[in-house]
Design a protein around this motif. Structure first.
Motif, PDB file in Angstrom:
ATOM      1  N   VAL A   8       0.877  -1.168  -0.159  1.00 34.98           N
ATOM      2  CA  VAL A   8      -0.082   0.106   0.048  1.00 34.98           C
ATOM      3  C   VAL A   8       0.740   1.357   0.195  1.00 34.98           C
ATOM      4  O   VAL A   8       1.586   1.253   0.648  1.00 34.98           O
ATOM      5  CB  VAL A   8      -0.763   0.061   1.217  1.00 34.98           C
ATOM      6  N   ILE A   9       0.644   2.182  -0.945  1.00 40.09           N
ATOM      7  CA  ILE A   9       1.327   3.437  -1.080  1.00 40.09           C
ATOM      8  C   ILE A   9       0.283   4.623  -0.898  1.00 40.09           C
ATOM      9  O   ILE A   9      -0.115   4.874  -2.217  1.00 40.09           O
ATOM     10  CB  ILE A   9       2.206   3.511  -2.309  1.00 40.09           C
ATOM     11  N   PRO A  10       0.606   5.599   0.001  1.00 40.26           N
ATOM     12  CA  PRO A  10      -0.375   6.698   0.070  1.00 40.26           C
ATOM     13  C   PRO A  10       0.298   7.515  -0.799  1.00 40.26           C
ATOM     14  O   PRO A  10       1.692   7.655  -0.828  1.00 40.26           O
ATOM     15  CB  PRO A  10      -0.281   7.022   1.317  1.00 40.26           C
ATOM     16  N   ALA A  11      -0.373   8.361  -1.698  1.00 42.93           N
ATOM     17  CA  ALA A  11       0.191   9.285  -2.669  1.00 42.93           C
ATOM     18  C   ALA A  11      -0.961  10.453  -3.117  1.00 42.93           C
ATOM     19  O   ALA A  11      -1.952  10.039  -3.454  1.00 42.93           O
ATOM     20  CB  ALA A  11       0.703   8.308  -3.984  1.00 42.93           C
ATOM     21  N   GLY A  12      -0.145  11.549  -3.007  1.00 39.75           N
ATOM     22  CA  GLY A  12      -1.303  12.956  -3.162  1.00 39.75           C
ATOM     23  C   GLY A  12      -0.510  13.553  -3.804  1.00 39.75           C
ATOM     24  O   GLY A  12       0.497  14.293  -3.203  1.00 39.75           O
ATOM     25  N   ASN A  13      -0.548  14.103  -4.788  1.00 39.85           N
ATOM     26  CA  ASN A  13       0.318  14.831  -5.849  1.00 39.85           C
ATOM     27  C   ASN A  13       1.884  14.666  -5.802  1.00 39.85           C
ATOM     28  O   ASN A  13       2.439  15.398  -5.433  1.00 39.85           O
ATOM     29  CB  ASN A  13      -0.187  16.402  -5.425  1.00 39.85           C
ATOM     30  N   VAL A  14       2.266  13.490  -6.138  1.00 39.12           N
ATOM     31  CA  VAL A  14       3.626  13.032  -5.875  1.00 39.12           C
ATOM     32  C   VAL A  14       4.396  13.221  -7.129  1.00 39.12           C
ATOM     33  O   VAL A  14       5.521  12.804  -7.409  1.00 39.12           O
ATOM     34  CB  VAL A  14       3.748  11.605  -5.133  1.00 39.12           C
ATOM     35  N   ASN A  60      -8.658   8.598  -2.250  1.00 38.74           N
ATOM     36  CA  ASN A  60      -8.876   8.896  -0.871  1.00 38.74           C
ATOM     37  C   ASN A  60      -9.230  10.475  -0.800  1.00 38.74           C
ATOM     38  O   ASN A  60      -8.674  11.185  -0.985  1.00 38.74           O
ATOM     39  CB  ASN A  60      -7.379   8.765  -0.278  1.00 38.74           C
ATOM     40  N   THR A  61     -10.511  10.356  -0.457  1.00 40.01           N
ATOM     41  CA  THR A  61     -11.191  11.964  -0.284  1.00 40.01           C
ATOM     42  C   THR A  61     -10.864  12.517   1.072  1.00 40.01           C
ATOM     43  O   THR A  61     -10.700  13.765   1.021  1.00 40.01           O
ATOM     44  CB  THR A  61     -12.697  11.769  -0.393  1.00 40.01           C
ATOM     45  N   SER A  67      -5.634   7.651   6.547  1.00 44.89           N
ATOM     46  CA  SER A  67      -6.816   7.292   6.075  1.00 44.89           C
ATOM     47  C   SER A  67      -6.330   6.479   4.487  1.00 44.89           C
ATOM     48  O   SER A  67      -7.109   5.600   4.547  1.00 44.89           O
ATOM     49  CB  SER A  67      -7.850   8.668   5.434  1.00 44.89           C
ATOM     50  N   ALA A  68      -5.468   7.121   4.042  1.00 46.09           N
ATOM     51  CA  ALA A  68      -5.122   6.173   2.919  1.00 46.09           C
ATOM     52  C   ALA A  68      -4.389   4.780   3.264  1.00 46.09           C
ATOM     53  O   ALA A  68      -4.865   3.874   2.521  1.00 46.09           O
ATOM     54  CB  ALA A  68      -3.731   6.949   2.352  1.00 46.09           C
TER      55      ALA A  68
END
Length: 93
Positions: A8-14, A60-61, A67-68
């Motif tokens: 599992v990789i959380p990612a936002g604007n990466v 992921n909102t 949460s991610a």
């Protein structure tokens, strides 16, 4: 007995950092059976970069890593789950 692993990789604007992280995972000695990128509603090309690797991207909102990770656990196909971040390189050349 073979252990199946979900990463599992959380990612936002990466951006392209996710490409480096995914390539590093591919170079590893044991390939995960599933990779889930949990995106924080990215407005850059994170989703497009992930599609190059044919992996699952989950929205992921809530926009934060905790949460991610939870969403990753809830959507994982396997009981063994490894976590890394989009800016981590998990193998050494």
């Amino acid at each position: 007995m073979t252990v199946k692993i979900t990463v599992v990789i959380p990612a936002g604007n990466v951006g392209s950092n996710i490409v480096r992280a995914l390539k590093a995972i591919q170079k590893g000695t044991h390939q995960p059976d599933e990779i889930l990128v949990v995106g924080g509603c990215s407005t850059d090309k994170t989703r497009e970069y992930c599609q190059q690797f044919s992996i699952t991207v989950i929205q992921n909102t809530k926009l934060h890593a905790t949460s991610a990770r939870r969403l990753g656990i809830e959507n994982a196909s396997h009981k063994t789950i490894a976590f890394t971040d989009s800016d981590c390189i998990t193998s050494v050349d």
